[in-house]
Design an enzyme around this catalytic site. Structure first.
Site, PDB file in Angstrom:
ATOM      1  N   LYS A  32      63.971  82.011  23.066  1.00  0.00           N
ATOM      2  CA  LYS A  32      64.203  80.571  23.142  1.00  0.00           C
ATOM      3  C   LYS A  32      64.885  80.155  24.444  1.00  0.00           C
ATOM      4  O   LYS A  32      65.191  78.971  24.620  1.00  0.00           O
ATOM      5  CB  LYS A  32      65.010  80.111  21.929  1.00  0.00           C
ATOM      6  CG  LYS A  32      64.263  80.305  20.609  1.00  0.00           C
ATOM      7  CD  LYS A  32      65.081  79.833  19.435  1.00  0.00           C
ATOM      8  CE  LYS A  32      64.372  80.087  18.119  1.00  0.00           C
ATOM      9  NZ  LYS A  32      64.274  81.518  17.782  1.00  0.00           N
TER      10      LYS A  32
ATOM     11  N   LYS B 227      67.580  74.995  15.145  1.00  0.00           N
ATOM     12  CA  LYS B 227      67.388  76.418  14.841  1.00  0.00           C
ATOM     13  C   LYS B 227      68.305  77.276  15.690  1.00  0.00           C
ATOM     14  O   LYS B 227      68.706  76.880  16.789  1.00  0.00           O
ATOM     15  CB  LYS B 227      65.930  76.825  15.070  1.00  0.00           C
ATOM     16  CG  LYS B 227      65.331  76.433  16.418  1.00  0.00           C
ATOM     17  CD  LYS B 227      63.821  76.676  16.409  1.00  0.00           C
ATOM     18  CE  LYS B 227      63.154  76.145  17.668  1.00  0.00           C
ATOM     19  NZ  LYS B 227      61.684  76.376  17.648  1.00  0.00           N
TER      20      LYS B 227
ATOM     21  N   ARG C  95      49.978  81.378  16.948  1.00  0.00           N
ATOM     22  CA  ARG C  95      50.488  82.549  17.656  1.00  0.00           C
ATOM     23  C   ARG C  95      49.372  83.067  18.571  1.00  0.00           C
ATOM     24  O   ARG C  95      48.295  83.425  18.104  1.00  0.00           O
ATOM     25  CB  ARG C  95      50.931  83.624  16.668  1.00  0.00           C
ATOM     26  CG  ARG C  95      51.106  85.037  17.241  1.00  0.00           C
ATOM     27  CD  ARG C  95      52.123  85.138  18.381  1.00  0.00           C
ATOM     28  NE  ARG C  95      53.420  84.620  18.043  1.00  0.00           N
ATOM     29  CZ  ARG C  95      54.375  85.343  17.444  1.00  0.00           C
ATOM     30  NH1 ARG C  95      54.142  86.590  17.088  1.00  0.00           N
ATOM     31  NH2 ARG C  95      55.553  84.789  17.209  1.00  0.00           N
TER      32      ARG C  95
ATOM     33  N   ARG D 161      48.999  79.838  12.062  1.00  0.00           N
ATOM     34  CA  ARG D 161      49.866  80.072  10.909  1.00  0.00           C
ATOM     35  C   ARG D 161      50.200  78.721  10.284  1.00  0.00           C
ATOM     36  O   ARG D 161      50.819  77.881  10.932  1.00  0.00           O
ATOM     37  CB  ARG D 161      51.119  80.831  11.351  1.00  0.00           C
ATOM     38  CG  ARG D 161      50.795  82.172  11.997  1.00  0.00           C
ATOM     39  CD  ARG D 161      52.007  82.784  12.654  1.00  0.00           C
ATOM     40  NE  ARG D 161      52.556  81.914  13.685  1.00  0.00           N
ATOM     41  CZ  ARG D 161      53.693  82.148  14.348  1.00  0.00           C
ATOM     42  NH1 ARG D 161      54.397  83.222  14.072  1.00  0.00           N
ATOM     43  NH2 ARG D 161      54.114  81.322  15.274  1.00  0.00           N
TER      44      ARG D 161
ATOM     45  N   ARG E  96      58.132  75.482   8.270  1.00  0.00           N
ATOM     46  CA  ARG E  96      58.069  76.797   8.903  1.00  0.00           C
ATOM     47  C   ARG E  96      56.743  77.462   8.578  1.00  0.00           C
ATOM     48  O   ARG E  96      56.344  77.523   7.417  1.00  0.00           O
ATOM     49  CB  ARG E  96      59.222  77.679   8.439  1.00  0.00           C
ATOM     50  CG  ARG E  96      60.589  77.095   8.728  1.00  0.00           C
ATOM     51  CD  ARG E  96      61.683  77.978   8.159  1.00  0.00           C
ATOM     52  NE  ARG E  96      61.575  78.113   6.708  1.00  0.00           N
ATOM     53  CZ  ARG E  96      62.308  78.958   5.978  1.00  0.00           C
ATOM     54  NH1 ARG E  96      63.196  79.749   6.575  1.00  0.00           N
ATOM     55  NH2 ARG E  96      62.165  79.013   4.669  1.00  0.00           N
TER      56      ARG E  96
ATOM     57  N   ASP F 199      54.132  80.908  20.887  1.00  0.00           N
ATOM     58  CA  ASP F 199      53.905  79.985  19.782  1.00  0.00           C
ATOM     59  C   ASP F 199      53.638  78.589  20.321  1.00  0.00           C
ATOM     60  O   ASP F 199      54.418  78.075  21.138  1.00  0.00           O
ATOM     61  CB  ASP F 199      55.124  79.961  18.859  1.00  0.00           C
ATOM     62  CG  ASP F 199      55.382  81.309  18.200  1.00  0.00           C
ATOM     63  OD1 ASP F 199      54.434  82.112  18.112  1.00  0.00           O
ATOM     64  OD2 ASP F 199      56.524  81.564  17.786  1.00  0.00           O
TER      65      ASP F 199
ATOM     66  N   GLU G 143      58.041  78.916  21.799  1.00  0.00           N
ATOM     67  CA  GLU G 143      58.714  80.201  21.988  1.00  0.00           C
ATOM     68  C   GLU G 143      57.813  81.159  22.751  1.00  0.00           C
ATOM     69  O   GLU G 143      56.585  81.063  22.693  1.00  0.00           O
ATOM     70  CB  GLU G 143      59.092  80.844  20.647  1.00  0.00           C
ATOM     71  CG  GLU G 143      60.163  80.108  19.865  1.00  0.00           C
ATOM     72  CD  GLU G 143      60.641  80.893  18.653  1.00  0.00           C
ATOM     73  OE1 GLU G 143      60.423  82.125  18.608  1.00  0.00           O
ATOM     74  OE2 GLU G 143      61.234  80.266  17.762  1.00  0.00           O
TER      75      GLU G 143
ATOM     76  N   ASN H 284      57.700  85.177  22.592  1.00  0.00           N
ATOM     77  CA  ASN H 284      58.249  86.315  21.863  1.00  0.00           C
ATOM     78  C   ASN H 284      57.981  87.614  22.621  1.00  0.00           C
ATOM     79  O   ASN H 284      56.824  88.011  22.795  1.00  0.00           O
ATOM     80  CB  ASN H 284      57.623  86.391  20.471  1.00  0.00           C
ATOM     81  CG  ASN H 284      57.956  85.175  19.626  1.00  0.00           C
ATOM     82  OD1 ASN H 284      58.968  85.142  18.958  1.00  0.00           O
ATOM     83  ND2 ASN H 284      57.090  84.154  19.678  1.00  0.00           N
TER      84      ASN H 284
END
Length: 324
Positions: free
Chosen positions: A130, A165, A215, A229, A237, A277, A286, A288
């Protein structure tokens, strides 16, 4: 490298008994490695030892198979010198991204001249999900990082609805949607401040999340595939770990633009396996790099072999190192 030149691979990851083989990306990578004749070892991050200038790991040889409930077999522990005895080290334990995780990156960085570590440990340490994403702020929704309640209230007033978050969370844990009335916002900020010493992230809420949070997996800077997703009922979420469902998808032009913008930098940093994401086909949230997932669903929907693509990229990296 090919099957005639097998590699010795050490997997720094979570306990084998807890792996959910149906969707676990690390297990998928291990299956692909084993199919190429590579020898696998398993160890946990606390099994690392630094002694006399060497980084060691108490590791166990492991064999894997795609059989639920009987998916692994471990041999007797061996003390491996990660610089001399191993060709590739995978850093694949799940976050939290805490001091224990950071310490592991510092230790693994010390074997980099001798052994390929994936992802590059210094780059992982310097690119928390993040915070690294801020380098691409032009693709992000309005975002703030703070511990200041007054700033959060001002941000809510400006954007109407927000998401709060933790800065170093994972798996969709402790992600909150706050509506325009700001109900419980003060209590939520108090909770975040009591639970974490670092600031937290606040973003404008994107209604498009109802249609999914995509993703996208990049392997050495190139797009390998994507999976959408979709949040469960009553959820914002979309993480599969908290009840989201996976669906086949394709990339939008905007998503391709995002990938093309960051791909060369990911490759330069040695971030070989990355998952980004994107919400609503356009908003990057994000990047990752610690332990990205998603390749099992991607391969199931697209008929691809992302595990094989990852090992091809590793072979290319090793060949380049040998030629240097």
């Amino acid at each position: 490298m090919t099957e005639l030149n097998p590699l010795t691979v050490a997997m720094q990851m979570d306990p084998m008994e807890g792996i959910r083989i149906a969707g676990d990306s690390t297990f998928h990578i291990m299956l692909a490695a084993q199919a190429r004749g590579h020898k696998l070892y398993h160890y946990l991050a606390p099994d690392l030892t630094y002694r006399d200038g060497r980084v060691l790991a108490k590791a166990r040889p492991v064999k894997v198979q795609k059989v639920e409930g009987d998916h692994y077999a471990l041999g007797e522990p061996e003390m491996l010198d990660l610089g001399r005895d191993v060709d590739v080290v995978w850093m694949r334990q799940d976050p939290p991204f805490d001091l224990s995780y950071i310490t592991a990156t510092h230790l693994l960085e010390r074997v980099q001249e001798e052994t390929l570590v994936v992802n590059d440990p210094a780059s992982v340490r310097n690119a928390p999900e993040k915070l690294f994403v801020l380098d691409y702020a032009r693709f992000m929704p309005p975002t703030m990082i703070t511990r200041d309640l007054a700033e959060v209230k001002s941000f809510l007033a400006e954007h109407g609805e927000i998401v709060v978050k933790p800065l170093y969370g994972n798996g969709g844990v402790a992600v909150f949607h706050v509506g325009s009335n700001g109900a419980n916002l003060s209590s939520l900020v108090e909770l975040f401040k009591a639970s974490w010493v670092e600031p937290f992230m606040v973003q404008a809420f994107i209604p498009g999340v109802a249609q999914g949070d995509k993703r996208i997996v990049l392997v050495d800077g190139e797009v390998a595939g994507a999976v959408n997703r979709i949040p469960g009922a009553g959820e914002i979420r979309s993480n599969l770990a908290v009840g989201g469902s996976a669906a086949k998808t394709v990339l939008t032009d905007r998503e391709r633009e995002i990938c093309e913008a960051m791909g060369p930098e990911l490759k330069r940093r040695g971030l070989l396996f990355v998952g980004i994401d994107v919400i609503g086909g356009e908003w990057l949230t994000e990047i990752n790099v610690t332990s990205p997932t998603g390749i099992v669903s991607i391969d199931a929907f697209d008929g691809t072999d992302t595990g094989g693509m990852i090992w091809d990229a590793i072979d290319a990296r090793l060949a380049a190192r040998a030629a240097a």
